[in-house]
Design a protein around this motif. Structure first.
Motif, PDB file in Angstrom:
ATOM      1  N   SER A 175       0.252  14.757  14.328  1.00  0.00           N
ATOM      2  CA  SER A 175       1.460  14.159  14.880  1.00  0.00           C
ATOM      3  C   SER A 175       1.887  14.951  16.098  1.00  0.00           C
ATOM      4  O   SER A 175       1.793  16.174  16.117  1.00  0.00           O
ATOM      5  N   PRO A 176       2.337  14.285  17.163  1.00  0.00           N
ATOM      6  CA  PRO A 176       2.720  15.027  18.366  1.00  0.00           C
ATOM      7  C   PRO A 176       3.918  15.935  18.131  1.00  0.00           C
ATOM      8  O   PRO A 176       4.048  16.955  18.772  1.00  0.00           O
ATOM      9  N   LYS A 177       4.825  15.569  17.200  1.00  0.00           N
ATOM     10  CA  LYS A 177       6.028  16.384  16.983  1.00  0.00           C
ATOM     11  C   LYS A 177       5.723  17.580  16.099  1.00  0.00           C
ATOM     12  O   LYS A 177       6.108  18.697  16.364  1.00  0.00           O
ATOM     13  N   HIS A 178       5.047  17.318  15.006  1.00  0.00           N
ATOM     14  CA  HIS A 178       4.744  18.356  14.038  1.00  0.00           C
ATOM     15  C   HIS A 178       3.225  18.421  13.898  1.00  0.00           C
ATOM     16  O   HIS A 178       2.617  17.601  13.221  1.00  0.00           O
ATOM     17  N   SER A 179       2.637  19.392  14.556  1.00  0.00           N
ATOM     18  CA  SER A 179       1.193  19.447  14.670  1.00  0.00           C
ATOM     19  C   SER A 179       0.505  19.656  13.330  1.00  0.00           C
ATOM     20  O   SER A 179      -0.644  19.309  13.178  1.00  0.00           O
ATOM     21  N   GLU A 180       1.199  20.237  12.345  1.00  0.00           N
ATOM     22  CA  GLU A 180       0.546  20.520  11.071  1.00  0.00           C
ATOM     23  C   GLU A 180       0.556  19.324  10.133  1.00  0.00           C
ATOM     24  O   GLU A 180      -0.138  19.303   9.143  1.00  0.00           O
ATOM     25  N   THR A 181       1.366  18.330  10.396  1.00  0.00           N
ATOM     26  CA  THR A 181       1.454  17.163   9.521  1.00  0.00           C
ATOM     27  C   THR A 181       0.521  16.076  10.019  1.00  0.00           C
ATOM     28  O   THR A 181       0.583  15.673  11.170  1.00  0.00           O
ATOM     29  N   LYS A 182      -0.347  15.563   9.144  1.00  0.00           N
ATOM     30  CA  LYS A 182      -1.294  14.516   9.494  1.00  0.00           C
ATOM     31  C   LYS A 182      -0.806  13.183   8.984  1.00  0.00           C
ATOM     32  O   LYS A 182      -0.423  13.053   7.823  1.00  0.00           O
ATOM     33  N   VAL A 183      -0.793  12.198   9.825  1.00  0.00           N
ATOM     34  CA  VAL A 183      -0.387  10.852   9.435  1.00  0.00           C
ATOM     35  C   VAL A 183      -1.472   9.885   9.855  1.00  0.00           C
ATOM     36  O   VAL A 183      -2.140  10.067  10.866  1.00  0.00           O
ATOM     37  N   PRO A 184      -1.705   8.855   9.056  1.00  0.00           N
ATOM     38  CA  PRO A 184      -2.782   7.914   9.398  1.00  0.00           C
ATOM     39  C   PRO A 184      -2.408   7.050  10.592  1.00  0.00           C
ATOM     40  O   PRO A 184      -1.280   6.605  10.722  1.00  0.00           O
ATOM     41  N   VAL A 185      -3.399   6.844  11.442  1.00  0.00           N
ATOM     42  CA  VAL A 185      -3.187   5.972  12.596  1.00  0.00           C
ATOM     43  C   VAL A 185      -3.414   4.519  12.200  1.00  0.00           C
ATOM     44  O   VAL A 185      -2.592   3.647  12.464  1.00  0.00           O
ATOM     45  N   ASN A 186      -4.506   4.237  11.559  1.00  0.00           N
ATOM     46  CA  ASN A 186      -4.831   2.873  11.156  1.00  0.00           C
ATOM     47  C   ASN A 186      -4.783   2.782   9.639  1.00  0.00           C
ATOM     48  O   ASN A 186      -5.381   3.582   8.941  1.00  0.00           O
ATOM     49  N   SER A 187      -4.075   1.813   9.159  1.00  0.00           N
ATOM     50  CA  SER A 187      -3.997   1.637   7.708  1.00  0.00           C
ATOM     51  C   SER A 187      -5.303   1.052   7.210  1.00  0.00           C
ATOM     52  O   SER A 187      -5.886   0.167   7.810  1.00  0.00           O
ATOM     53  N   ALA A 188      -5.779   1.583   6.097  1.00  0.00           N
ATOM     54  CA  ALA A 188      -7.001   1.079   5.478  1.00  0.00           C
ATOM     55  C   ALA A 188      -6.620   0.108   4.385  1.00  0.00           C
ATOM     56  O   ALA A 188      -5.460  -0.186   4.150  1.00  0.00           O
ATOM     57  N   GLU A 189      -7.626  -0.391   3.691  1.00  0.00           N
ATOM     58  CA  GLU A 189      -7.378  -1.338   2.613  1.00  0.00           C
ATOM     59  C   GLU A 189      -6.798  -0.604   1.411  1.00  0.00           C
ATOM     60  O   GLU A 189      -7.313   0.431   0.993  1.00  0.00           O
ATOM     61  N   GLU A 190      -5.722  -1.149   0.859  1.00  0.00           N
ATOM     62  CA  GLU A 190      -5.030  -0.530  -0.251  1.00  0.00           C
ATOM     63  C   GLU A 190      -4.707  -1.579  -1.298  1.00  0.00           C
ATOM     64  O   GLU A 190      -4.649  -2.775  -0.997  1.00  0.00           O
ATOM     65  N   VAL A 191      -4.499  -1.111  -2.511  1.00  0.00           N
ATOM     66  CA  VAL A 191      -4.175  -1.989  -3.631  1.00  0.00           C
ATOM     67  C   VAL A 191      -2.849  -1.540  -4.225  1.00  0.00           C
ATOM     68  O   VAL A 191      -2.625  -0.342  -4.421  1.00  0.00           O
ATOM     69  N   ILE A 192      -1.960  -2.507  -4.504  1.00  0.00           N
ATOM     70  CA  ILE A 192      -0.697  -2.224  -5.189  1.00  0.00           C
ATOM     71  C   ILE A 192      -0.762  -2.862  -6.573  1.00  0.00           C
ATOM     72  O   ILE A 192      -0.973  -4.075  -6.691  1.00  0.00           O
ATOM     73  N   PHE A 193      -0.579  -2.029  -7.597  1.00  0.00           N
ATOM     74  CA  PHE A 193      -0.460  -2.529  -8.960  1.00  0.00           C
ATOM     75  C   PHE A 193       1.023  -2.589  -9.316  1.00  0.00           C
ATOM     76  O   PHE A 193       1.755  -1.597  -9.150  1.00  0.00           O
ATOM     77  N   VAL A 194       1.441  -3.745  -9.808  1.00  0.00           N
ATOM     78  CA  VAL A 194       2.856  -3.976 -10.104  1.00  0.00           C
ATOM     79  C   VAL A 194       2.999  -4.341 -11.577  1.00  0.00           C
ATOM     80  O   VAL A 194       2.307  -5.249 -12.070  1.00  0.00           O
ATOM     81  N   LEU A 195       3.890  -3.641 -12.282  1.00  0.00           N
ATOM     82  CA  LEU A 195       4.158  -3.887 -13.695  1.00  0.00           C
ATOM     83  C   LEU A 195       5.587  -4.406 -13.848  1.00  0.00           C
ATOM     84  O   LEU A 195       6.524  -3.820 -13.307  1.00  0.00           O
ATOM     85  N   THR A 196       5.727  -5.501 -14.583  1.00  0.00           N
ATOM     86  CA  THR A 196       7.047  -6.054 -14.872  1.00  0.00           C
ATOM     87  C   THR A 196       7.478  -5.676 -16.286  1.00  0.00           C
ATOM     88  O   THR A 196       6.673  -5.207 -17.103  1.00  0.00           O
ATOM     89  N   LYS A 197       8.745  -5.894 -16.581  1.00  0.00           N
ATOM     90  CA  LYS A 197       9.295  -5.474 -17.868  1.00  0.00           C
ATOM     91  C   LYS A 197       8.663  -6.225 -19.045  1.00  0.00           C
ATOM     92  O   LYS A 197       8.592  -5.699 -20.167  1.00  0.00           O
ATOM     93  N   ASP A 198       8.183  -7.438 -18.809  1.00  0.00           N
ATOM     94  CA  ASP A 198       7.540  -8.191 -19.877  1.00  0.00           C
ATOM     95  C   ASP A 198       6.053  -7.862 -20.009  1.00  0.00           C
ATOM     96  O   ASP A 198       5.291  -8.644 -20.571  1.00  0.00           O
ATOM     97  N   ALA A 199       5.640  -6.688 -19.461  1.00  0.00           N
ATOM     98  CA  ALA A 199       4.281  -6.150 -19.608  1.00  0.00           C
ATOM     99  C   ALA A 199       3.228  -7.008 -18.946  1.00  0.00           C
ATOM    100  O   ALA A 199       2.118  -7.162 -19.457  1.00  0.00           O
ATOM    101  N   LYS A 200       3.530  -7.567 -17.780  1.00  0.00           N
ATOM    102  CA  LYS A 200       2.557  -8.281 -16.974  1.00  0.00           C
ATOM    103  C   LYS A 200       2.229  -7.459 -15.746  1.00  0.00           C
ATOM    104  O   LYS A 200       3.109  -6.853 -15.134  1.00  0.00           O
ATOM    105  N   ILE A 201       0.936  -7.454 -15.362  1.00  0.00           N
ATOM    106  CA  ILE A 201       0.472  -6.659 -14.221  1.00  0.00           C
ATOM    107  C   ILE A 201      -0.188  -7.577 -13.220  1.00  0.00           C
ATOM    108  O   ILE A 201      -0.992  -8.443 -13.584  1.00  0.00           O
ATOM    109  N   ASN A 202       0.145  -7.369 -11.959  1.00  0.00           N
ATOM    110  CA  ASN A 202      -0.521  -8.085 -10.881  1.00  0.00           C
ATOM    111  C   ASN A 202      -0.931  -7.079  -9.825  1.00  0.00           C
ATOM    112  O   ASN A 202      -0.308  -6.017  -9.676  1.00  0.00           O
ATOM    113  N   SER A 203      -1.975  -7.378  -9.077  1.00  0.00           N
ATOM    114  CA  SER A 203      -2.483  -6.491  -8.034  1.00  0.00           C
ATOM    115  C   SER A 203      -2.524  -7.244  -6.717  1.00  0.00           C
ATOM    116  O   SER A 203      -2.880  -8.423  -6.665  1.00  0.00           O
TER     117      SER A 203
END
Length: 1109
Positions: free
Chosen positions: A662-690
């Motif tokens: 990062s130009p401000k804080h040289s020691e902190t690395k942040v991604p430039v391009n987002s890669a493929e990611e998966v979000i797993f979501v759980l609801t109170k009725d025990a259902k999961i979707n991705s």
């Protein structure tokens, strides 16, 4: 394209076998690392006026010790029994406690352990410590008063031979006295150097006993009394004399009502209060007690039925020269059914006549538990003023300073308005109430710790002016550890808490003494946003970028950059408003997202804080880009259900070589391009979707769900790396990595990828490897009634066949994971019954079972799980009522570096200075008379405020209890048994037989059963030295034969004369050596006292603490 490729790989992979967990019982040791706040079961108070410490005993076997500057300690007894008595051994570093089962315990404050304990055979009904000494009075249900002594050098508690029984009192007084009357009060008389003690029996009899003389000085109580009778009236004098016949009035409370111990105030079970003048001796050969001139009766109410007088305490009026003028604090004595109040009465005495010149009632917040007065020493000594602590249920501590009490008394209203100072909790949990909390560990080697240090320094400078309430708070005891003061290692761990008023507080939790870093208000400065002060429901913190996400009940998501920002963004689905913020002190809100009017139920940072997933109670999910402050998508988690979102977790497939500085804080690395990611979501009725993290597209055609309906609590995706066995095609897991929901994975390399490799890699091959690792991972679903373990690929496919399943016989409400050697190895479960289970992963085998009651002495309360948090290294934070606790679960974990970083509850330097100043003051007064306020000045220099004291500690110059040692080593009443003749031959001793060494001989510690024998042996040596005589009688006459046998020497007259001359020379040398050593000891004591005085002047002049020298 990504979803199709992932599903294809899921179909091709084979079923994997789950490895057995490696978590054992030896790895676990649940213990309290940090405790803050006053227990809700608090019941009794004690105060050390020199060390400025307050001790609070509870109904469940705990003792809370409170000092200054956030120093607190918790002592837990092995027995879960209420404490009925509690008192400090003043300035000694010990607390004496008595439990309901009559177990006498002496606590070592420096080591926070029980130094010694003694189980009393009978029921203890009264207890008192001779102020400034190690002697303890015990009164029991059979009317027996005993004496105890605590030997600090040996750490042993002894029962001394001295005792006073009901029969001995009856014989000495000359009238019959029943031996079944409990002693309900034992009070050493002020200004008597421990020579006098008052005994109060339940039937109303009062005895003032002279310990040194072994005789009764005063008798009060009985059946026939002549009283001065009158109701309390602030405008009239109590002088009406009435003949009044009383039966045996049962005593319920008593205290000294004069600074010199001449007046005793006694409260009775019928609501009466009698003042006894103990300076006039009573006739002890009859049943009659004192005349009408010696007793005055007061009543708080004229009602026929009144409450018993429960508590009586007195303090001297600072403006009066009369020893008996002052304020009497009373709990009880009012009409039954009246409002619960603490009554303060101002009393004035004039020629034996009592006047009540003022009355005020303090309205209590909660039911009364206990109270204690904190008298302060003025600059010239003496009892100049007094402060008051009032303890109410549940665990509320209120402080009234002397100025408030004086204003209270001066008001003419019966119920004047006066506000008490609340206990300044280090971590507030009520008013405002804590709604959510989070414990986060900072990465090593980054700039996060340095940035937080800068934030803390800025906020401290902004709040440099000490609040008035903090300046008046009387507790300043304890000494912080050097490590927690210097903080050379920076911040390693932070504790965050959200409150019902929308505010957030952040503490440095590196050491056992938490220190506030900053306070973030709910409202945005200069920008009004509706709902910004609503109660906080969720927190998430990115330790790498110091980004903080806060969700509340109104559906607002606030983003804070603790490193600072200049602009504020208000973002909705359709617009993005930018506002310039005025320059302020400390972190400010960077953006507020207002997407839905639905409470936030889940927040999860991803990609080093570049993305944020938001789960709403309405069942919808949003993904936010925190770099551009925009909304990536807003979708329904499960299209056919509006069940609240319970848990979310990201699984990132990031190219590790796409990280730049990062130009401000040289020691902190942040991604430039987002890669493929998966979000797993759980609801109170025990259902999961991705979903795909970038677009929000669903990976599966339909959401996954359990076979049977259940209430979900949490979800964890645990990735494993697989190696193929040569002898079998079966895949075996080797390591685990936690990507649990409610936690953000922070690696030391500041990368969020699954696996990092050195050198350049083909991006496509690395993504394929990441996809395989994702499919090889396991997914754990925690429900109220069960645990379910699945392979991640089966969840993506919609297959609900579990690998492991555990059913609960009680409802579960909270879970967390444990790491050992950087691998996820265990699961912690809290049940609504207060039971805690720790299971190994991934086999879910039960390893250890404990409970909140066994660890903390807590009962489970509703919504307790909302304020619980954990870290990967086995630390759990819990809040209940006014209490906050950090519990460490792993035996090998010691991130707080205990005991090196624990604050010391006893200040040894202050204790030595106070003892030296007191000794010097006594010596000087014996020589030429000196000002009595020297000890108050010494302690003022060390603590930076006036010094409190008890009546006997500072006022009495004869502060030497060595004479009591000899008195208490024998019974005051000789045994009627015949004397035993000693047939042993007498040993002749003289001064020539005494050897004087330059070095003192070491003294061996003795056990409790040897203590009395040693003292008796010393007494027999003295008897042998005087050859059967005493210092009060003439020496025994010897016969000429005895003298000749003792002193006849062989040889002629010249040799005998030379021998006598040599003996005289040796005797003279010994006497001179004794004189020199005496002068050296006296000079050393004066030098130490002089050094203490110089140190006080230096500290007062520089306004510095002693440890800063």
């Amino acid at each position: 394209m990504f979803a199709k490729r992932l599903l294809k790989k899921a179909v091709q992979l084979h079923q994997r076998k789950v490895q057995h967990g490696d978590l054992t019982k030896e790895d676990l040791d649940p213990r309290i690392a940090i405790h803050y706040g006053i227990p809700s079961t608090a019941s009794v108070l004690a105060f050390d006026p020199i060390q400025r410490l307050l001790a609070i005993g509870t109904l469940d076997g705990r003792i809370k010790v409170i000092g200054g500057d956030g120093i607190e300690g918790l002592l837990i007894s092995p027995k879960q029994m209420p404490y009925k008595n509690l008192e400090f051994l003043q300035n000694k570093g010990y607390i004496v406690s008595i439990s309901n089962d009559n177990d006498i315990q002496v606590w070592d404050l420096e080591n926070r352990i029980i130094a010694d304990s003694l189980q009393w055979a009978s029921n203890i009904t009264s207890f008192s410590v001779i102020s400034g000494s190690h002697f303890i009075y015990i009164g029991d249900e059979h009317g027996l008063m005993s004496v105890m002594k605590f030997e600090a050098e040996d750490g042993k508690l002894f029962q001394l031979p001295y005792h006073i029984s009901a029969n001995s009192i009856s014989e000495t007084a000359g009238f019959p006295f029943p031996n079944d009357q409990p002693i309900i009060g034992v009070l050493p008389q002020p200004c008597s150097s421990g020579n006098r003690v008052l005994l109060a029996y339940q039937n109303g009899l009062i005895i003032l006993w002279d310990v040194s003389e072994g005789q009764i000085l005063f008798v009060g109580g009985g059946k026939d009394l002549q009283l001065k009778d009158g109701a309390v009236d602030s405008s009239s004098e109590v002088d009406a004399t009435l003949e009044h016949h009383l039966g045996e009035k049962e005593i319920s409370a008593l205290c000294w009502a004069s600074s010199n111990g001449s007046i005793l105030a006694v409260g009775y079970i019928d609501g009466d209060i009698l003042f006894w003048d103990t300076s006039c001796a009573a006739s002890i050969r009859s049943k009659q007690a004192s005349s009408a001139n010696n007793i005055v009766k007061l009543q708080l109410s004229s009602a026929e039925r009144r409450l018993p007088v429960i508590v009586l305490q007195w303090t001297k009026n600072q403006t009066s020269r009369h020893d008996c003028d002052g304020q009497l604090f009373i709990y009880g004595g009012d009409e039954i059914g009246s409002e619960e109040v603490l009554t303060v009465i101002t009393l004035e005495w004039s020629t034996g006549t009592l006047r009540c010149v003022g009355r005020a009632d303090l309205t209590l917040t909660g039911s009364f538990a206990d109270m204690i007065l904190l008298p302060n020493a003025g600059p010239m000594g003496g009892n100049q003023k007094a402060d008051l602590f009032v303890l109410t249920n549940p665990g509320k501590l209120h402080f009234y300073d002397d100025a408030s009490l004086s204003a209270l008394i001066s008001q003419h209203e019966r119920r004047p308005s006066i506000s008490a100072m609340e206990f300044p909790a280090v971590v507030p949990s009520s008013n405002p109430s804590m709604t959510v909390a989070k414990l986060c560990r900072l990465p090593t080697g980054g700039d996060s710790s340095k940035a937080l240090s800068e934030v803390a320094s800025v906020t401290k400078l902004a709040s440099k002016v000490t609040p008035v309430s903090a300046a008046k708070w009387p507790l300043t005891g304890g000494v912080a550890s050097e490590l927690s003061i210097t903080k050379d290692d920076g911040f390693e761990q932070v504790y965050l808490a959200g409150y019902s008023d929308g505010s957030i507080r952040i503490w440095d939790a590196t050491y056992p003494v938490l220190s506030l870093i900053c306070l973030l208000e709910g409202e945005v400065q200069a920008v009004k946003v509706a709902g910004s002060s609503a109660p906080i429901t969720k927190l998430d913190f990115c330790a790498i970028t110091l980004s903080l996400a806060v969700g509340n009940e109104c559906g607002l998501v606030r983003l804070f950059d603790l490193k600072g920002c200049s602009d504020f963004h208000f973002v909705t689905e359709t617009k993005n408003e930018v506002h310039n913020l005025p320059q302020g002190k400390g972190p400010q809100c960077r953006a507020i997202f207002c997407l839905l009017n639905s409470p936030i139920q889940a927040l999860q940072f991803a990609n080093c804080g570049a993305k944020l997933a938001v789960g709403f109670e309405s069942g919808r999910v949003a993904a936010l880009d925190t770099s551009s402050l925009s909304v990536l998508f807003l979708i329904d988690a499960v299209s056919s259900s509006s069940s609240p979102i319970i848990s979310m977790t990201w699984k990132e497939l990031t190219d590790t070589h796409s990280l730049v500085k990062s130009p401000k804080h040289s020691e902190t690395k942040v991604p430039v391009n987002s890669a493929e990611e998966v979000i797993f979501v759980l609801t109170k009725d025990a259902k999961i979707n991705s979903f795909e993290g970038g677009t929000g597209n669903m990976l599966s055609t339909r959401p996954w769900h359990l076979k049977k309906p259940a209430v979900a609590i949490s979800m964890y995706v645990i990735a494993v790396s697989i190696s193929v066995s040569e002898s079998s095609n079966e895949m075996l897991p080797e390591s685990h990595e936690d990507t649990a929901t409610k936690k953000e994975h922070v690696s030391n390399s500041t990368t969020a990828s699954i696996n990092s490799h050195e050198g350049e890699q083909n991006p496509s091959s690395e993504t394929a490897c990441s996809e395989e690792r994702l499919l090889d991972s396991i997914l754990l679903v925690c429900c109220e009634d069960s645990l379910h373990l699945y392979s991640t690929k089966s969840v993506i496919q919609g297959n609900n066949k579990s690998i492991r399943k555990v059913k609960h016989d009680k409802p579960c409400c909270w879970t967390a994971t444990l790491k050992k050697d950087e691998k996820v190895c265990g699961l912690v479960l809290l049940f609504q019954t207060g039971v805690i289970e720790i299971r190994s992963l991934p086999d879910l085998k039960l390893v250890k079972e404990s409970s909140l009651m066994s660890i903390l002495r807590w009962n489970f309360k509703a919504n307790m799980d909302k304020t619980m948090s954990s870290s990967d290294n086995g630390q759990i934070t819990l809040a209940s009522g006014c209490e906050l606790a950090f519990v460490s679960l792993l035996a090998g974990e010691n991130d707080f570096r205990i005991p090196e970083t624990l604050p010391c509850l006893h200040d040894n330097v202050l204790a030595a200075a106070a003892d030296a100043a007191l000794s010097f003051s006594i010596n000087q007064k014996n020589k030429q008379g000196t000002k009595p306020g020297i000890l108050g000045g010494i302690v003022k220099g060390f603590k930076g405020r006036k010094m409190a004291h008890t009546e006997d500690f500072f006022r009495n110059p004869k502060f030497n209890f060595s004479h009591l040692e000899g008195i208490f080593l024998k019974s005051p009443f000789p045994d009627p048994s015949p004397a035993v003749t000693d047939n042993q031959e007498a040993v002749e001793l003289n001064i020539d037989d005494i050897e004087i060494d330059d070095e003192p001989l070491p003294v061996e510690s003795t056990s409790s059963h040897e203590f009395q024998n040693i003292k008796i042996e010393k007494g027999t040596e003295r008897e042998r030295l005087f050859q059967g005589g005493t210092d009060d009688t003439k020496p025994r006459l010897r016969t000429p034969e005895e003298i000749m046998a003792t002193y006849r020497k062989a040889g002629d007259a010249s040799s005998v004369a030379a021998h006598a001359r040599d003996k005289l020379v040796q005797r003279q040398e010994k006497l001179e050596r004794i004189s020199r050593r005496t002068e050296e000891l006296q000079s050393g004591a004066e030098d130490f006292a002089s050094l203490a005085n110089e140190l006080v002047k230096t500290l007062e002049g520089r306004n510095r603490k002693w440890w800063q020298i």
